[in-house]
Structures are given as C-alpha cells and as structure tokens.
Motif scaffolding. Sequence first.
Motif, mmCIF file in Angstrom:
data_model
loop_
_atom_site.group_PDB
_atom_site.id
_atom_site.type_symbol
_atom_site.label_atom_id
_atom_site.label_comp_id
_atom_site.label_asym_id
_atom_site.label_seq_id
_atom_site.Cartn_x
_atom_site.Cartn_y
_atom_site.Cartn_z
ATOM 1 N N PRO A 182 15.239 50.870 -21.337
ATOM 2 C CA PRO A 182 15.075 49.876 -20.414
ATOM 3 C C PRO A 182 15.437 48.531 -20.610
ATOM 4 N N GLU A 183 15.501 47.632 -19.585
ATOM 5 C CA GLU A 183 15.774 46.251 -20.051
ATOM 6 C C GLU A 183 14.437 45.628 -20.668
ATOM 7 N N THR A 184 14.639 44.706 -21.500
ATOM 8 C CA THR A 184 13.584 43.989 -22.271
ATOM 9 C C THR A 184 12.987 43.153 -21.501
ATOM 10 N N PRO A 185 11.627 43.083 -21.231
ATOM 11 C CA PRO A 185 11.000 42.152 -20.276
ATOM 12 C C PRO A 185 10.763 40.773 -21.265
ATOM 13 N N ALA A 186 10.680 39.789 -20.413
ATOM 14 C CA ALA A 186 10.251 38.520 -21.026
ATOM 15 C C ALA A 186 8.936 38.427 -21.653
ATOM 16 N N SER A 187 8.955 37.660 -22.821
ATOM 17 C CA SER A 187 7.471 37.884 -23.465
ATOM 18 C C SER A 187 6.320 36.984 -22.871
ATOM 19 N N PRO A 188 5.289 37.367 -22.812
ATOM 20 C CA PRO A 188 4.380 36.375 -21.764
ATOM 21 C C PRO A 188 4.010 35.369 -22.654
ATOM 22 N N ARG A 189 3.940 34.094 -22.078
ATOM 23 C CA ARG A 189 3.065 33.079 -22.765
ATOM 24 C C ARG A 189 1.843 33.248 -23.456
ATOM 25 N N LEU A 190 1.706 32.815 -24.518
ATOM 26 C CA LEU A 190 0.140 33.066 -25.215
ATOM 27 C C LEU A 190 -0.328 31.746 -24.875
ATOM 28 N N ARG A 191 -1.387 31.899 -24.003
ATOM 29 C CA ARG A 191 -2.380 30.544 -23.520
ATOM 30 C C ARG A 191 -3.666 31.235 -23.917
ATOM 31 N N PRO A 192 -4.358 30.876 -25.148
ATOM 32 C CA PRO A 192 -5.702 31.210 -25.306
ATOM 33 C C PRO A 192 -6.757 30.728 -24.310
ATOM 34 N N HIS A 193 -6.557 29.518 -23.928
ATOM 35 C CA HIS A 193 -7.514 28.823 -23.087
ATOM 36 C C HIS A 193 -7.734 29.403 -21.982
ATOM 37 N N LEU A 194 -6.697 29.975 -21.399
ATOM 38 C CA LEU A 194 -6.916 30.803 -20.051
ATOM 39 C C LEU A 194 -7.827 31.667 -19.819
ATOM 40 N N ALA A 195 -8.158 32.648 -20.953
ATOM 41 C CA ALA A 195 -9.428 33.312 -20.972
ATOM 42 C C ALA A 195 -10.609 32.755 -20.783
ATOM 43 N N HIS A 196 -10.747 31.475 -21.620
ATOM 44 C CA HIS A 196 -11.874 30.774 -21.532
ATOM 45 C C HIS A 196 -12.089 30.079 -20.077
ATOM 46 N N GLU A 197 -10.879 29.514 -19.641
ATOM 47 C CA GLU A 197 -11.106 28.941 -18.120
ATOM 48 C C GLU A 197 -11.551 29.893 -17.358
ATOM 49 N N ARG A 198 -11.028 31.018 -17.017
ATOM 50 C CA ARG A 198 -11.272 32.020 -16.173
ATOM 51 C C ARG A 198 -12.773 32.677 -16.435
ATOM 52 N N SER A 199 -13.230 32.959 -17.791
ATOM 53 C CA SER A 199 -14.481 33.390 -17.766
ATOM 54 C C SER A 199 -14.754 33.257 -19.335
ATOM 55 N N PRO A 200 -15.599 32.104 -19.495
ATOM 56 C CA PRO A 200 -16.301 32.250 -20.999
ATOM 57 C C PRO A 200 -16.931 33.334 -21.434
ATOM 58 N N LEU A 201 -17.645 33.942 -20.692
ATOM 59 C CA LEU A 201 -18.384 35.353 -21.020
ATOM 60 C C LEU A 201 -17.312 36.164 -21.496
ATOM 61 N N ALA A 202 -16.343 36.469 -20.652
ATOM 62 C CA ALA A 202 -15.395 37.376 -21.100
ATOM 63 C C ALA A 202 -14.694 37.333 -22.481
ATOM 64 N N ALA A 203 -14.493 35.931 -22.703
ATOM 65 C CA ALA A 203 -14.001 35.451 -23.844
ATOM 66 C C ALA A 203 -14.866 35.906 -25.181
ATOM 67 N N ALA A 204 -16.336 35.640 -24.878
ATOM 68 C CA ALA A 204 -17.261 35.799 -25.985
ATOM 69 C C ALA A 204 -17.530 37.215 -25.973
ATOM 70 N N ALA A 205 -17.371 38.110 -24.841
ATOM 71 C CA ALA A 205 -17.502 39.397 -24.923
ATOM 72 C C ALA A 205 -16.375 40.247 -25.801
ATOM 73 N N VAL A 206 -14.919 39.815 -25.741
ATOM 74 C CA VAL A 206 -14.269 40.403 -26.527
ATOM 75 C C VAL A 206 -14.262 40.071 -28.007
ATOM 76 N N VAL A 207 -14.785 38.927 -28.328
ATOM 77 C CA VAL A 207 -14.919 38.770 -29.667
ATOM 78 C C VAL A 207 -16.029 39.655 -30.306
ATOM 79 N N VAL A 208 -17.250 39.645 -29.408
ATOM 80 C CA VAL A 208 -18.296 40.532 -29.998
ATOM 81 C C VAL A 208 -17.644 42.026 -29.996
ATOM 82 N N ALA A 209 -16.908 42.457 -29.056
ATOM 83 C CA ALA A 209 -16.201 43.984 -29.083
ATOM 84 C C ALA A 209 -15.535 43.972 -30.352
ATOM 85 N N ALA A 210 -14.740 42.923 -30.695
ATOM 86 C CA ALA A 210 -13.805 43.178 -32.041
ATOM 87 C C ALA A 210 -15.065 43.085 -33.193
#
Length: 409
Positions: A182-210
């Motif tokens: 297939p055609e190669t898709p564009a690489s997504p921008r890496l914006r770590p702050h987006l996760a914290h802005e949308r849900s601080p709890l989700a950002a913390a939870a994935v760290v604990v999951a890790a």
Amino acid sequence: MRLLISFAALFLSVLLLQLSSGGVGPLDALSGLALGFSKQDIGLLGSAHFLGFFIGCWWAPRLMGSVGHSRAFAAFTAAGAIGLMSHMLVVDPYAWAVMRIASGVCVAGCYTVIEAWLQAKVTNQTRGRTLGVYRIVDMTGSIAAQMMIGILEPASYVSYNLLAIICCAALLPLTLTTVRQPETPASPRLRPHLAHERSPLAAAAVVVAALSSSSFRMVGPVYGQEVGLTVDQIAYFLSAFVLGGALAQYPVGWLADRYDRRRVLIWLSIAAIISSAITISAAGLGTLGIMLTAGLFGLTTFPIYSVAAAHAHDFASDEERVELSAALMFYFALGAIAAPYTASLLIDRYGPAALFVLMAVGHALLVVFGLTRMRARPAPEERTKYTYAPRTSFTIGRLLRRSRDPGED
C-alpha cells in the motif's frame, strides 16, 4: 473471509514476531541469572528493550516512508536477528543491553509496518473482524512465547539461535506475499501534551499499566526463581499473566461501555492492589497458588491501558484520535523504560515481594488520583466504544480510529 485470507501472511508474520521477541525477555532474565549477572543488570536489560521500542516507534514511520513497507520490515527484522544471535558472542550485561535495544527497535518497527499495511487494506465493514483476528493472533503468540521458556535452555547459543531463526522466518510471509504494497501513510505528529490535556487520568493510568506489564514480564523470571519456581514453572507463571489479561478483555470492556470509566479504572486498581497482596501471601502456598495469583494479577492489570485509552478518546475529536493514541503510547513507553530497572533494584534490596509492593503502590496512587479527577469534572455525556488497544506502535491509532465509533461492529 477472502480479506482475512489475504492478510494471512501478515498474521503469520505477527505470530512469528511474537514468538521471537516475546521469548527473548524471560530468556535473557534466566540466562543472566545463570551467568551471574546482578538483578540490576537484568532489570537494565528490560529497560533497554523498551528504550529500543520507543526509538523504533518514532523511527519506523520515517523509514517506511523512505524505503517502503517491505524493505523497512526487512531492516527491522535484521536488527532483531542480529541482536539475538550476538548474545552468546559477547557475554556482558552492557553489551546485552545494546542488543536488547536492537530487539526493541525490531518489535516496534515491524508492528508499525504491519499495522500500516492492515490500515491501508481494511474497510469500515471489515475492520471489526480483521481487528478481532489480529488480537487473537497477537495474544496467542504472546502466550506461546512465554511457554517456549520451558524448552529453551538458559545461556545457550542454541536457544538464542532458535529465536533468531524464528525472527528471520517472520520475513518470509510478508516479503513473499503477492498482495500489493500500500501507499505509505504520513507519520503522526508526536504530541505528548495532548494526552495530558484531554485526560490527565488516562495519561497517569497508562504509566501505571506500563509499570505493571513491563515489570512483571521482564523481572518476573527473577521473582519466580527467588520464590523457588523451576524454569518450566516460570514459563507457566508468565503465561498465566498474559492469559488472565486476555480473558479480562470482554468483561472489562462490557463494564467500561456501561459505567463511568474512571470508576472502572479505580476498581481495577483496587483489585490489582488486592491481587498483589494475595500474590505475596501465596508465595509460600505452592506452585498452583502462585500460578493462580499470576492469572489474577493479569486479569486486573492488563485491561487498564485499554480502559484508559477509551476514557481519553471520550474527550477527543475524531481528528485528534491518531495523535492521541501516539501520545498515550509515549507515556506507556516512558513508564516501561523506567519500571524494570527500578523493580530489580527493589528486589535486590528488599526481596522478591518488593516487585508486587512496587506495583501495588503505583495502583494506590492511581486510585487516589482517579478519585481526585472525579471531583474535577463530570463524566462525558457521549462516549466512544471500548476496544482492546495493543501497545505496539505509535501508528496503532490509525487502525483503531473507526473502531471507537459506537456504530462499529
């Protein structure tokens, strides 16, 4: 069915990749113990793997855009095979850490290619069935990889050579497929702050999951040996964790689609704390007790990442989903890099129970933070559909994007 058959080469590559990459972590831990490595050295190997994973997640879309899917997959597989075969040539923990970085790059890079290929070929009508098969293949490979430890002799050239052969074999199905690249898709921008802005709890939870996942899978063999398990029993111990996580997906998903996802996260963490306490208590109750508690720990901790991802996507627009998935993977990678080395230090100083004490403390902090966030804002009125979110690449959001639509099958 014709579509799934056309994806057979990709799924076979996933299975072989899981067998090789999933087996090297516990094999390195057991080999390190046999060769006299310190517990900190073994923790370093686990952290190095996830450092390579992070590098691969970032680099893979760029390399794929430069040379194409098949060549990028071949390059990443070669890096993984070289890392595996080099182990018994240079027996040194720091050299092994470099080799594990190569293995981590291989895993992230290959999954990026496979998921980009799947995303380009599926339609909204076939996405649900394709993802279902992908999850089954991925989980089956992960469980089988843990079971392989029972037949792989630690610190043996033959064992590492076998994993390298399986890694190389993952090249054949994908590079020989007649399906058009297939055609190669564009690489997504890496914006770590987006996760914290949308849900601080989700950002913390994935760290604990890790914290839970990477510590258990990378340092779990050390714990198993400390409490008296044989190599065969350590294989069952690690497999029970993955199997418990697989069995939890449907019931936890059902709960996450019907109740406040913050409450689901909090209760999962409370259950994880209880399962950690039971695991510590069961260490002297025999092999069966240890296996059952490992499955219980997987049942309570494995779904946390997917619930957190679903909660974060509840606050995101459709245009943000791909970048939000990448941001959540970024936080997961950071937690996974730090956790194995920290866990090994604590085990060395305080004994094997420290592994589960560390994870229990992480979940206790998540409970407190979750209760705080529930007071900060109400639950969203409209929610996305829960879906199992593999921790495989920064581009997984492209594949899962439409699956979060409540109208999807």
